[in-house]
Structures are given as C-alpha cells and as structure tokens.
Design a protein around this motif. Structure first.
Motif, PDB file in Angstrom:
ATOM      1  N   UNK A 124     -16.919  -3.869  26.177  1.00 38.67           N
ATOM      2  CA  UNK A 124     -16.488  -3.919  24.781  1.00 38.67           C
ATOM      3  C   UNK A 124     -15.380  -4.945  24.606  1.00 38.67           C
ATOM      4  N   UNK A 125     -15.417  -5.660  23.482  1.00 40.89           N
ATOM      5  CA  UNK A 125     -14.317  -6.523  23.063  1.00 40.89           C
ATOM      6  C   UNK A 125     -13.863  -6.086  21.685  1.00 40.89           C
ATOM      7  N   UNK A 126     -12.555  -6.047  21.461  1.00 37.57           N
ATOM      8  CA  UNK A 126     -12.021  -5.803  20.129  1.00 37.57           C
ATOM      9  C   UNK A 126     -11.138  -6.979  19.710  1.00 37.57           C
ATOM     10  N   UNK A 127     -11.278  -7.391  18.453  1.00 34.07           N
ATOM     11  CA  UNK A 127     -10.410  -8.422  17.872  1.00 34.07           C
ATOM     12  C   UNK A 127      -9.239  -7.720  17.216  1.00 34.07           C
ATOM     13  N   UNK A 128      -8.015  -8.006  17.686  1.00 32.54           N
ATOM     14  CA  UNK A 128      -6.819  -7.275  17.272  1.00 32.54           C
ATOM     15  C   UNK A 128      -5.961  -8.144  16.351  1.00 32.54           C
ATOM     16  N   UNK A 129      -5.926  -7.787  15.075  1.00 40.73           N
ATOM     17  CA  UNK A 129      -5.297  -8.616  14.055  1.00 40.73           C
ATOM     18  C   UNK A 129      -3.797  -8.795  14.274  1.00 40.73           C
TER      19      UNK A 129
END
Length: 434
Positions: free
Chosen positions: A359-364
C-alpha cells in the motif's frame, strides 16, 4: 459550506496541529523487516502542471506506453473565487515515452462553468476504442441546493480531448468520487457517482454513443456523506457491486452495496439492494481494492485523512483494512498506523515483486508518501524506506498512482504536489538494479 463538514474539517485541522506538537515523542508505527524499496526521480521530473489536484493513468494516445491525465481545476479561471461564473477547468495530458519521461500536450478545457472540479476517471464511454475522461464538479457545499455536474470529454486516440455532445449532465449536489464500469452488462460503460450532499449514488447508464441514457439513484442512510466510490464483485455473483467511503454526521464509515438479483439488461438499472455499513477511521478519504490476505476474496483498504485519538491527547493516522469473505460481508476493520500526516489517497500494488500487495498513501500535511509492505496474510508493516519524502511546498502531496512507467517489470509511482503545481515520477530502484 455544510456545517457538519465544516466542523469535521476544523477538528481535523486541530488534530493535525496536536500531532505535530507530539511528533517528537509519539511514534507512527514500527519499521518492517526486509529489503528496503527505494525510489528515485525519473529523468526530467518533476514536471510542472497548472493547479494540479488529481489525475488518472491510461494509454491516451494508444502507443503502448502509460500516460497521465492531470485535472487542473483553476486553469481558465483568472481569479480563484469559489464557483466563479464561467470559470473553466482543464485537463493536462502527459504522454509517456516508456522510459519514465513524458512530453506534454496542450491543455484541454473541461467545459463551461467547470471551475473547481474534484475527481477524474477514464473509460471508453463512446465505444469507439479510445479512452475518454469524466470529471465531477460539486459546485459548492451549502444547505442551498446547487446541482452538480459530470463532464464528459471524448478522446481521439492521439491524446486529444473535446467535450461530448450533451456534456455536462446534472447529478446530486456534492458530486465527488466516480467509478466507471458496465453495471447492466449491455456492453456500454456506465458511471457511478458519489453525491456527498444528497446521501445517494447516481448511476449514469451509458448509451455507447457519447452520452448516458438515464440515471438511477441509490439512496443511502440520511447524512451519510459518500465521498469516494469503487466498483467490484464483492459477493462473487458475477455482477458488480459498490463501496463508498462516508464522512456524514452519522459517523465515518464504508458502505457496501451489493446486487441481490440478476441484472436483466439496459433499462432495469440494477437493482442494488443490500447495504452493509462498517465503521472505519476518521474522515475516510480514499479506497483501494485488492486481495490482501490471498484467500481469493476482495478486500478494501481505507485512507483516513483525520487523525484518530488512540488514547487521551495522542493522535495517529491510520489505514483501515476490511477483509472480505466473498459474500459481500467484511470482517471488523483492522487499523494500521502510518508514518505520515493526513493521507488523502491510497493505492495498492506489488512494489517489491514478492507476490504480495503493498500500500502507498499520499500524505497531504507531512509532504510524503507512506509505504506499507504487505505480508500476504492481511498484515502490513511500514517499510524501512518509509516515509518517502517529497518537497512540494505548503500543501504537500495530494494524489498518487502506480504504473511501470519505464517498462522494466517493476512498479513505479507518480505523485502530485497540490501546492507546488508539479507531478513527479518515482522509479523503483530495485528494478533499476537488476
């Protein structure tokens, strides 16, 4: 702005500040074992784009290489005034060369009054063999009813796009996420749209000729607030179902809507009958689908973009996992801590080629990408290389998408900087070392 949404956004901002205040003493998870998966900027990255907000990957010029369509909400709006009269967004097309580099085409207008759209999806809606684009424009959040729009752009197979006849079509207020699929099995692509302010899903049934023949609405629970939406066969009856992430006053959750009876064809519109609700983390922003425990059934990963209070005045950001059983039901969520702040987007891919989905998450807020390595049993650990730092200015990372951009057999990813107006291609170094 809707008062409930406004209060939740305020609470989210407060939680972010608390997390930063505690970041020196509070950990965000343990590093996993194994070889680090690292990424490097592709040649000529980052690439400047105008007002980048979200994107979608596809082969838009049909040369066999992955391209990217970037949604630029403010491109034709000289002043960033919300719901500017006549403001027109645009789509920027980046054509891949197959080596991790891209060339840019002119920007294509989304359509009149499309200022400030939020979501973009790709599919062959006109049945001409070329990928088209759909864009949702929520047109503001208010107790006053402002109908939202869905804009349709027809692709020419060479990377160019133009407005479809009859575009845009109206839908419920607060249109946000979309899922493109053939729900009635008539051979034409349909579009499911989550309508946040109306608590329902709009399904536009495609006519295969540049438009949609009619709309079906699936009503969810009052004050649900559906945001993201995905389509898949969760109960394994060969008919597509739907799942939405929800941020309404009733609490943060995921709804799964499945088909109970056989779809008979165009004109029947479903039916979608069974609704199952699962509580997840705070402010679920994005969904990803995959078989994370390798039992042959689809599971759901949820990026929760508001910090969860795990104990008094200790806040952490989490991904929630819903493991499916193949009947349309899911087990109670498993929460996995990440090492970034405010994950707004989540994707799944096997980045280390070990046969298990990661999994990859884009963290604002923290301007980074968290990398969670899957173990094939439904478990995830932060990889030694996580978080992957990005320098994107004050607004940070907004969107991330996976593809083998340099065609070496290893998955890479692209990431949008919402504040810096750039997109960066990150190439998988494990593939480059082979």
């Amino acid at each position: 702005m809707n008062s409930v949404r406004g209060l939740k956004m305020l609470w989210s901002a407060v939680a972010v500040l608390v997390v930063f205040a505690l970041s020196g003493i509070v950990g965000f998870g343990q590093e996993g074992d194994g070889e680090a998966v690292n990424f490097m900027d592709a040649p000529e990255s980052p690439i400047e784009v105008e007002g980048a907000w979200s994107a979608v990957i596809g082969d838009f010029n049909e040369d066999g290489h992955a391209d990217i369509a970037v949604l630029c909400p403010f491109f034709y709006s000289p002043e960033h005034t919300y719901m500017e009269e006549g403001g027109t967004a645009a789509v920027g097309i980046l054509l891949g060369n197959g080596d991790g580099t891209f060339k840019s085409l002119p920007y294509f207008p989304v359509g009149d009054s499309s200022y400030d759209p939020v979501w973009i999806a790709a599919g062959d809606f006109s049945n001409d063999g070329h990928l088209d684009l759909a864009v949702t424009n929520p047109r503001g959040f208010s107790f006053v009813s402002f109908p939202s729009d869905v804009y349709l752009l027809l692709g020419d197979g060479n990377g160019g796009f133009s407005s479809a006849p009859g575009s845009p079509v109206k839908t419920g207020n607060g249109a946000s996420g979309m899922a493109a699929a053939d729900f009635d099995k008539d051979g034409n692509l349909d579009l499911a749209v989550a309508c946040e302010m109306k608590d329902y899903i709009s399904i536009f049934y495609g006519d295969g000729a540049e438009g949609f023949s009619y709309e079906q609405r699936i009503r969810l629970t009052f004050n649900t607030g559906p945001l993201a939406i995905v389509a898949a066969d969760f109960n394994e009856d060969s008919y597509l179902d739907l799942a939405t992430s929800n941020i309404g006053v009733n609490g943060d959750s995921v709804f799964v809507v499945v088909t109970d009876v056989e779809i008979l064809g165009q004109g029947t519109g479903g039916p979608f009958l069974k609704v199952h609700e699962y509580e997840v983390g705070e402010w679920p922003e994005s969904l990803a689908l995959g078989d994370f425990n390798e039992d042959g059934h689809l599971d759901i990963a949820v990026a929760n973009s508001s910090a969860l209070e795990v104990e008094e005045w200790v806040f952490k950001y989490i991904v929630s996992l819903l493991l499916g059983d193949g009947t349309g039901e899911f087990a109670d969520p498993i929460h996995v801590e990440i090492d970034g702040d405010k994950p707004d987007w989540i994707i799944t891919e096997d980045f280390d080629n070990d046969g298990y989905l990661d999994l990859l998450t884009a963290n604002m807020v923290s301007n980074d990408v968290s990398f969670l390595r899957g173990d094939g049993h439904g478990g995830f650990q932060l990889a030694p290389s996580s978080p992957l730092q990005m320098i994107f200015g004050e607004f940070g990372v907004r969107w991330v998408g996976a593809e083998d951009f340099n065609e070496d057999g290893w998955s890479d990813f692209a990431v949008l900087g919402a504040g810096s107006d750039t997109i960066t291609m990150k190439l998988n170094k494990l593939g480059l070392e082979d």
